[in-house]
Scaffold this motif. Sequence first.
Motif, PDB file in Angstrom:
ATOM      1  N   GLN A  20       7.710   1.273  15.014  1.00 55.65           N
ATOM      2  CA  GLN A  20       6.882   2.461  14.807  1.00 55.65           C
ATOM      3  C   GLN A  20       6.578   2.646  13.326  1.00 55.65           C
ATOM      4  O   GLN A  20       7.480   2.590  12.488  1.00 55.65           O
ATOM      5  N   GLY A  21       5.320   2.839  12.996  1.00 56.24           N
ATOM      6  CA  GLY A  21       4.950   3.146  11.612  1.00 56.24           C
ATOM      7  C   GLY A  21       4.946   1.936  10.701  1.00 56.24           C
ATOM      8  O   GLY A  21       5.024   0.782  11.128  1.00 56.24           O
ATOM      9  N   ASP A  22       4.867   2.222   9.399  1.00 60.61           N
ATOM     10  CA  ASP A  22       4.810   1.160   8.401  1.00 60.61           C
ATOM     11  C   ASP A  22       6.194   0.560   8.172  1.00 60.61           C
ATOM     12  O   ASP A  22       7.220   1.235   8.333  1.00 60.61           O
ATOM     13  N   VAL A  23       6.214  -0.698   7.755  1.00 55.05           N
ATOM     14  CA  VAL A  23       7.460  -1.358   7.382  1.00 55.05           C
ATOM     15  C   VAL A  23       7.771  -0.970   5.933  1.00 55.05           C
ATOM     16  O   VAL A  23       6.953  -1.195   5.039  1.00 55.05           O
ATOM     17  N   PRO A  24       8.936  -0.384   5.668  1.00 53.62           N
ATOM     18  CA  PRO A  24       9.249   0.050   4.296  1.00 53.62           C
ATOM     19  C   PRO A  24       9.601  -1.122   3.393  1.00 53.62           C
ATOM     20  O   PRO A  24       9.993  -2.202   3.857  1.00 53.62           O
ATOM     21  N   TRP A  26      14.222  -6.406  -2.445  1.00 57.49           N
ATOM     22  CA  TRP A  26      13.050  -7.300  -2.519  1.00 57.49           C
ATOM     23  C   TRP A  26      12.060  -6.744  -3.531  1.00 57.49           C
ATOM     24  O   TRP A  26      11.837  -5.533  -3.615  1.00 57.49           O
ATOM     25  N   GLY A  27      11.466  -7.646  -4.333  1.00 56.94           N
ATOM     26  CA  GLY A  27      10.484  -7.177  -5.311  1.00 56.94           C
ATOM     27  C   GLY A  27       9.988  -8.299  -6.204  1.00 56.94           C
ATOM     28  O   GLY A  27      10.242  -9.481  -5.955  1.00 56.94           O
ATOM     29  N   ALA A  58       9.658 -10.463   7.924  1.00 56.48           N
ATOM     30  CA  ALA A  58      10.424 -11.641   7.517  1.00 56.48           C
ATOM     31  C   ALA A  58      11.243 -11.359   6.265  1.00 56.48           C
ATOM     32  O   ALA A  58      12.355 -11.873   6.109  1.00 56.48           O
ATOM     33  N   ALA A  59      10.687 -10.543   5.349  1.00 50.56           N
ATOM     34  CA  ALA A  59      11.436 -10.183   4.143  1.00 50.56           C
ATOM     35  C   ALA A  59      12.714  -9.434   4.499  1.00 50.56           C
ATOM     36  O   ALA A  59      13.764  -9.634   3.874  1.00 50.56           O
ATOM     37  N   TRP A  60      12.648  -8.582   5.503  1.00 49.14           N
ATOM     38  CA  TRP A  60      13.830  -7.856   5.965  1.00 49.14           C
ATOM     39  C   TRP A  60      14.801  -8.779   6.689  1.00 49.14           C
ATOM     40  O   TRP A  60      16.024  -8.617   6.591  1.00 49.14           O
ATOM     41  N   ALA A  61      14.275  -9.755   7.430  1.00 47.66           N
ATOM     42  CA  ALA A  61      15.105 -10.595   8.296  1.00 47.66           C
ATOM     43  C   ALA A  61      15.884 -11.659   7.535  1.00 47.66           C
ATOM     44  O   ALA A  61      16.971 -12.063   7.960  1.00 47.66           O
ATOM     45  N   SER A  62      15.334 -12.141   6.414  1.00 46.70           N
ATOM     46  CA  SER A  62      15.931 -13.286   5.725  1.00 46.70           C
ATOM     47  C   SER A  62      16.817 -12.862   4.566  1.00 46.70           C
ATOM     48  O   SER A  62      16.340 -12.240   3.613  1.00 46.70           O
ATOM     49  N   GLN A  63      18.085 -13.218   4.645  1.00 41.79           N
ATOM     50  CA  GLN A  63      18.993 -13.058   3.503  1.00 41.79           C
ATOM     51  C   GLN A  63      18.852 -14.324   2.660  1.00 41.79           C
ATOM     52  O   GLN A  63      19.675 -15.231   2.729  1.00 41.79           O
ATOM     53  N   GLN A  64      17.823 -14.373   1.873  1.00 41.86           N
ATOM     54  CA  GLN A  64      17.413 -15.597   1.197  1.00 41.86           C
ATOM     55  C   GLN A  64      18.550 -16.248   0.420  1.00 41.86           C
ATOM     56  O   GLN A  64      19.283 -15.582  -0.301  1.00 41.86           O
ATOM     57  N   SER A  65      18.678 -17.563   0.601  1.00 40.08           N
ATOM     58  CA  SER A  65      19.666 -18.428  -0.052  1.00 40.08           C
ATOM     59  C   SER A  65      21.060 -18.326   0.559  1.00 40.08           C
ATOM     60  O   SER A  65      21.924 -19.145   0.220  1.00 40.08           O
ATOM     61  N   PHE A 100       3.809  -5.292  -1.494  1.00 42.62           N
ATOM     62  CA  PHE A 100       4.454  -5.393  -0.185  1.00 42.62           C
ATOM     63  C   PHE A 100       3.566  -4.780   0.887  1.00 42.62           C
ATOM     64  O   PHE A 100       3.437  -5.324   2.000  1.00 42.62           O
ATOM     65  N   ALA A 101       2.929  -3.664   0.578  1.00 45.16           N
ATOM     66  CA  ALA A 101       2.067  -2.987   1.554  1.00 45.16           C
ATOM     67  C   ALA A 101       0.840  -3.821   1.905  1.00 45.16           C
ATOM     68  O   ALA A 101       0.252  -3.652   2.976  1.00 45.16           O
ATOM     69  N   SER A 102       0.459  -4.749   1.012  1.00 40.72           N
ATOM     70  CA  SER A 102      -0.717  -5.583   1.263  1.00 40.72           C
ATOM     71  C   SER A 102      -0.391  -6.813   2.107  1.00 40.72           C
ATOM     72  O   SER A 102      -1.300  -7.498   2.584  1.00 40.72           O
ATOM     73  N   ARG A 103       0.889  -7.102   2.304  1.00 45.16           N
ATOM     74  CA  ARG A 103       1.285  -8.313   3.037  1.00 45.16           C
ATOM     75  C   ARG A 103       1.070  -8.120   4.540  1.00 45.16           C
ATOM     76  O   ARG A 103       1.138  -6.991   5.054  1.00 45.16           O
TER      77      ARG A 103
END
Length: 211
Positions: free
Chosen positions: A162-166, A171-172, A133-140, A123-126
């Motif tokens: 501010q800062g890194d996106v956790p 998600w995983g 987008a991973a946070w925004a989308s409630q997939q399916s 995730f940190a490499s994305r």
Amino acid sequence: MELEDIRREYLKDGLTRESLESDPFKQFEKWMQQTIASKIPDPTAMTLATVDAEGQPSQRIVLLKHLDERGFVFYTNYSSNKAQDIAANSKVSLHFPWHMMERQVKVLGYAQKVPVSESLQYFASRPRDSQLAAWASQQSHKISSRQFLMSQYLSMKEKFKQGDVPLPDFWGGYRIIANQFEFWQGGSNRLHDRFSYVRQEQQWSITRLAP
């Protein structure tokens, strides 16, 4: 629409038992390297087939993000349909449709979640926008409009400005533990070459299959 007359010959390469690696992961890596070198689009795209609790199969394309002797890794939302299917039935199938190479690879096995540390590292490499987008989308899940989706994305962009996106806790990654492979190489007159690898304890049994 007339479809029955659409056909072509497969004339690129044959596949022999002597040319195969004894380890299917090494054979897969060889073909993957050749596919990447060929510059075809999306060489890591693979169809993931799952079956839900009621026995209904479903397929979708995901991207292979890591491969080693432990298995094939992809990442997704753990509340998605595919994740719910896997929770009900961990047996899955992968299919790599390398049509321009006149090749296909099928993998049978089961899915298990990767450790959080692996998901966090990937995730940190994305790119940051992909993280948001991973946070925004409630997939399916059903949504009212694309405008709603974009509003969720902008909301996450503001929330994490501010800062890194956790790493989201929903998600995983999943690792597909393979117990069977099939390598398919197109052949003339529909006499294709197919070889199956089946895991037998610590070894792999290799068998030629009729096309």
